[in-house]
Design a protein around this motif. Structure first.
Motif, mmCIF file in Angstrom:
data_model
loop_
_atom_site.group_PDB
_atom_site.id
_atom_site.type_symbol
_atom_site.label_atom_id
_atom_site.label_comp_id
_atom_site.label_asym_id
_atom_site.label_seq_id
_atom_site.Cartn_x
_atom_site.Cartn_y
_atom_site.Cartn_z
ATOM 1 N N VAL A 6 1.650 22.882 -90.536
ATOM 2 C CA VAL A 6 1.832 24.331 -90.545
ATOM 3 C C VAL A 6 0.461 24.993 -90.646
ATOM 4 N N ALA A 7 0.278 26.059 -89.884
ATOM 5 C CA ALA A 7 -0.965 26.817 -89.945
ATOM 6 C C ALA A 7 -0.703 28.179 -90.573
ATOM 7 N N LYS A 8 -1.512 28.518 -91.580
ATOM 8 C CA LYS A 8 -1.502 29.866 -92.126
ATOM 9 C C LYS A 8 -2.698 30.601 -91.541
ATOM 10 N N VAL A 9 -2.482 31.813 -91.029
ATOM 11 C CA VAL A 9 -3.579 32.546 -90.392
ATOM 12 C C VAL A 9 -3.703 33.948 -90.979
ATOM 13 N N HIS A 10 -4.947 34.341 -91.200
ATOM 14 C CA HIS A 10 -5.255 35.707 -91.629
ATOM 15 C C HIS A 10 -5.874 36.410 -90.426
#
Length: 551
Positions: free
Chosen positions: A475-479
Motif C-alpha cells: 500500500v502506498a500513502k501519498v501526500h
C-alpha cells in the motif's frame, strides 16, 4: 589541520584560532562575524566559567538550541575541557528532551530562549546549571537570569589534556524505526571524519558556508561546523527556519561557495518552482516532453538556479536520505554542482562520497579515504547486501546500552549499518534501502519500498510518499501538492472544495495505474491512499516509518 596531527576538537580550535585569527569564523547572516581569534577567546572564557562552576572532565553538557554562533562557542568550550557535549535536536518533543537529558545524566545545559519551555517542567535531578545560549547568562529553573556565566574573576584557562580516544559527544538519533539511541563519538571519530572529507571536496579559508541543517545532527555538526573551522572557512546561520522567504535573501547576501542539504530541499525547489515554470504553457510542455528539449530547458534553469544561490556555489552536498532520480537527472542536465554522500550518526557521519566533478547517477561515490566498507551476505545475482563499515570514525557504541552496542557490530568488529547497497566495478556505492524496510514478497522476492516511492514521487502532484505492507499487500500513502491542485479551481470559489476532492480521487487512481505500469510484478501496489497531513520526519527529513507500520 595540516599543521597538527592531533585529532581532538581542542587541537582543531587551538590550531585554527591561531592560523586564521582575523578571518571570519561564525556569524548570523545579518550579524557581525566572530573572528577565529574571538571564537578561541570566547570558548576559553566559557570553558573557564564552566570549570569554576563545577563542570569537570567527563561531565555531560546538553546543548538545546537552533543554529547560532554561540552554539559553536559552547560546543568547543565543552569538548576542549574534556566534558561531553550532548546536542539535542530542536524538533525533539519535550518528553524526548527530558528522557535524553536524564539518560545522559547531564550536569549542565545550554538552552535558547525559544526552547526553554521544553525543559521548564522537566524533572532532571542531575541538572544543576542552565545557561541561556544567546548571551551566556545563568538561568534559574523558572528561566529568569541570575548572573553572567563568566566574570573577569574566572579568567581564561587553556584546554584540558584531551586525548583522541576521549568521548567528545553523545548524539541521540531521531530514528525512522523508533527508539532513539545515544551515539558515543570520540574526538578521533569526529576530527578524523572532518579531516578526510578534504580528500573528497577540498575546503579552504576563502570558502563560505551557509548552514541550513541543525547543528545537533552529526551531518551538519561534523561537515558544516568542524570541517570549515578546521580549514579556516566562514559559516553563516539564518535566524529563522529556511523557508523560501528567509533563504532567498540569505543566499543573495552570503553568496555561499558550499552548502549542505537533504534531498527534500532540492526536491521541493524542483517540484514547486522549477517544473511549473518549465511546463507553464503548451509550447514549453512540448519542448519538455522531448529529451533534447528537456536538457535545453534544464540547462537554462540551472543557470538561473545558480544565480538564485548567489553565483559562487561550487559544492552542494546532499545526504541523509535517497535523492529522487528525476530530480538528480535535472541537477545533472542543469550542470548544478551537486554531490551525494552516505553516512550515519554512528560513523560521524561520512562513509562514502564524491565531489560534483565525479559524482555518478544514483551513486554515493566510493568509500572515503581511511574507511573500509564491505557488502555482507550479498545476493549472488544482484550483489546487494548489508553495508558494513570499519575505521577511525566508527562510534565507540551506544551510551549505557551494552546489548545494543554488541548487536551493532559483527563478531570480527565491523559496524552493521542496516543499509542495503551494492558496489559497481569501480567501487562506487549505491544504496538500495534500509534492511529493516525491505519487504519479502509472497514468493520470497526482495522488495525495496524506497525504489517504488521514487517512482511515485515523480508524479507532478505528489510531494512525498510511503510504501508499506498491510495485511500482506503493498500500500502506498501519498501526500499531495494541494496548493497546486487547488489553484486549478480557484476561479470556482464556493464549488472549489468539491472539485478539488474529485481531482484528488482522480489523481490517486491515475497514480495507482501509472506506478503499476512502471514497477515489476512483485512490486505492484494493491492500493494508493491519501495522506492528508505531511509525514512526520527526522532531522534529515526521512519519514518516520515506524509511525505507519501495520500488521
Amino acid at each position: 589541520m595540516s599543521e597538527t596531527t592531533t585529532l581532538t576538537l581542542a587541537a582543531v580550535l587551538e590550531n585554527s584560532s591561531r592560523r586564521f585569527a582575523q578571518r571570519p569564523a561564525l556569524s548570523f547572516v545579518a550579524g557581525t562575524p566572530l573572528t577565529y581569534a574571538e571564537l578561541g577567546e570566547e570558548s576559553a572564557r566559557v570553558r573557564a566559567a564552566l570549570r569554576a562552576r563545577g563542570v569537570r572532565p567527563g561531565d555531560r553538557v546538553g546543548i538545546l538550541a537552533g543554529n547560532m554562533p554561540n552554539w559553536g562557542v559552547a560546543y568547543f568550550a565543552v569538548t576542549s575541557m574534556g566534558a561531553v557535549a550532548v546536542p539535542l535536536l530542536p524538533d525533539f518533543h519535550e518528553r524526548e528532551i527530558a528522557t535524553f537529558l536524564a539518560h545522559a545524566g547531564c550536569d549542565a545545559l545550554f538552552v535558547s530562549d525559544k526552547l526553554f519551555d521544553r525543559v521548564r517542567d522537566a524533572a532532571l535531578p542531575t541538572l544543576r546549571l542552565r545557561i541561556r545560549l544567546e548571551d551566556m547568562n545563568i538561568l534559574n529553573p523558572a528561566g529568569e537570569v541570575v548572573e553572567p556565566l563568566w566574570t573577569p574573576a574566572h579568567g581564561s584557562v587553556p584546554a584540558a589534556d584531551v586525548t583522541e580516544d576521549d568521548l567528545a559527544s553523545i548524539i541521540y538519533t531521531s530514528g525512522t524505526t523508533g527508539k532513539s539511541k545515544g551515539v558515543m563519538l570520540t574526538h578521533r571519530n569526529i576530527a578524523f571524519n572532518a579531516l578526510k572529507v578534504q580528500t573528497i571536496q577540498p575546503v579552504c579559508s576563502e570558502d563560505v558556508f551557509l548552514s541550513i541543517l541543525p547543528l545537533s545532527h552529526t551531518y551538519e555538526n561534523t561537515l558544516g561546523l568542524i570541517l570549515p573551522i578546521m580549514q579556516g572557512a566562514a559559516v553563516y546561520y539564518i535566524e529563522k527556519p529556511p523557508t523560501a522567504a528567509v533563504l532567498l535573501p540569505a543566499l543573495e547576501q552570503v553568496r555561499p561557495t558550499l552548502m549542505l542539504s537533504v534531498p527534500l530541499v532540492i526536491e521541493k525547489i524542483h517540484k514547486m518552482r522549477v517544473l511549473p515554470r518549465l511546463t507553464k504553457n503548451g509550447l514549453l510542455r512540448r519542448i519538455h516532453a522531448t529529451e533534447k528539449g528537456r536538457r535545453l530547458l534544464y540547462r537554462m534553469a540551472g543557470k538561473q538556479l545558480m544565480k538564485t544561490f548567489g553565483g559562487r556555489l561550487h559544492f552542494f552536498g546532499i545526504g541523509g536520505a535517497k535523492l529522487d532520480p528525476v530530480v538528480e537527472r535535472f541537477l545533472r542536465d542543469a550542470k548544478f554542482p551537486y554531490a551525494i554522500g552516505y553516512g550515519l550518526t554512528e560513523t560521524a557521519p561520512l562513509l562514502a562520497g564524491a565531489n560534483p566533478h565525479v559524482v555518478r547517477f544514483q551513486s554515493t561515490g566510493p568509500a572515503m579515504e581511511g574507511v573500509d566498507l564491505r557488502i555482507a551476505d550479498a545476493d549472488p545475482l544482484t550483489g546487494e547486501g548489508e553495508i558494513q563499515a570499519r575505521g577511525p570514525s566508527v562510534m565507540r557504541g551506544y551510551y549505557n546500552e551494552p546489548e545494543l552496542t554488541r548487536e551493532a557490530f559483527t563478531e570480527d568488529g565491523w559496524f552493521r549499518t542496516g543499509d542495503l547497497g551494492v558496489f559497481d566495478a569501480d567501487g562506487h556505492l549505491s544504496i538500495k534501502g534500509r534492511l529493516k524496510n525491505m519487504i519479502v514478497g509472497s514468493a520470497g522476492e526482495n522488495i525495496y519500498p524506497e525504489e517504488i516511492e521514487s517512482v511515485i514521487n515523480t508524479h507532478r502532484y505528489v510531494l512525498e510518499s510511503l510504501v508499506l505492507q498491510s495485511k500482506g499487500r503493498l500500500v502506498a500513502k501519498v501526500h499531495l501538492n494541494y496548493e497546486e491542485i487547488e489553484a486549478q479551481f480557484a476561479h470556482l470559489r464556493d464549488e472549489a472544495v468539491q472539485y478539488v476532492q474529485q481531482r484528488v480521487e482522480e489523481i490517486l487512481r491515475e497514480l495507482h495505474a501509472q506506478v503499476n505500469a512502471r514497477v515489476n510484478r512483485f512490486s505492484q501496489l494493491a492500493a494508493v491512499v491519501e495522506q492528508r497531513d505531511p509525514f512526520e520526519k527526522t532531522a534529515t527529513q526521512k519519514i518516520k516509518r515506524f509511525l505507519h507500520q501495520t500488521a
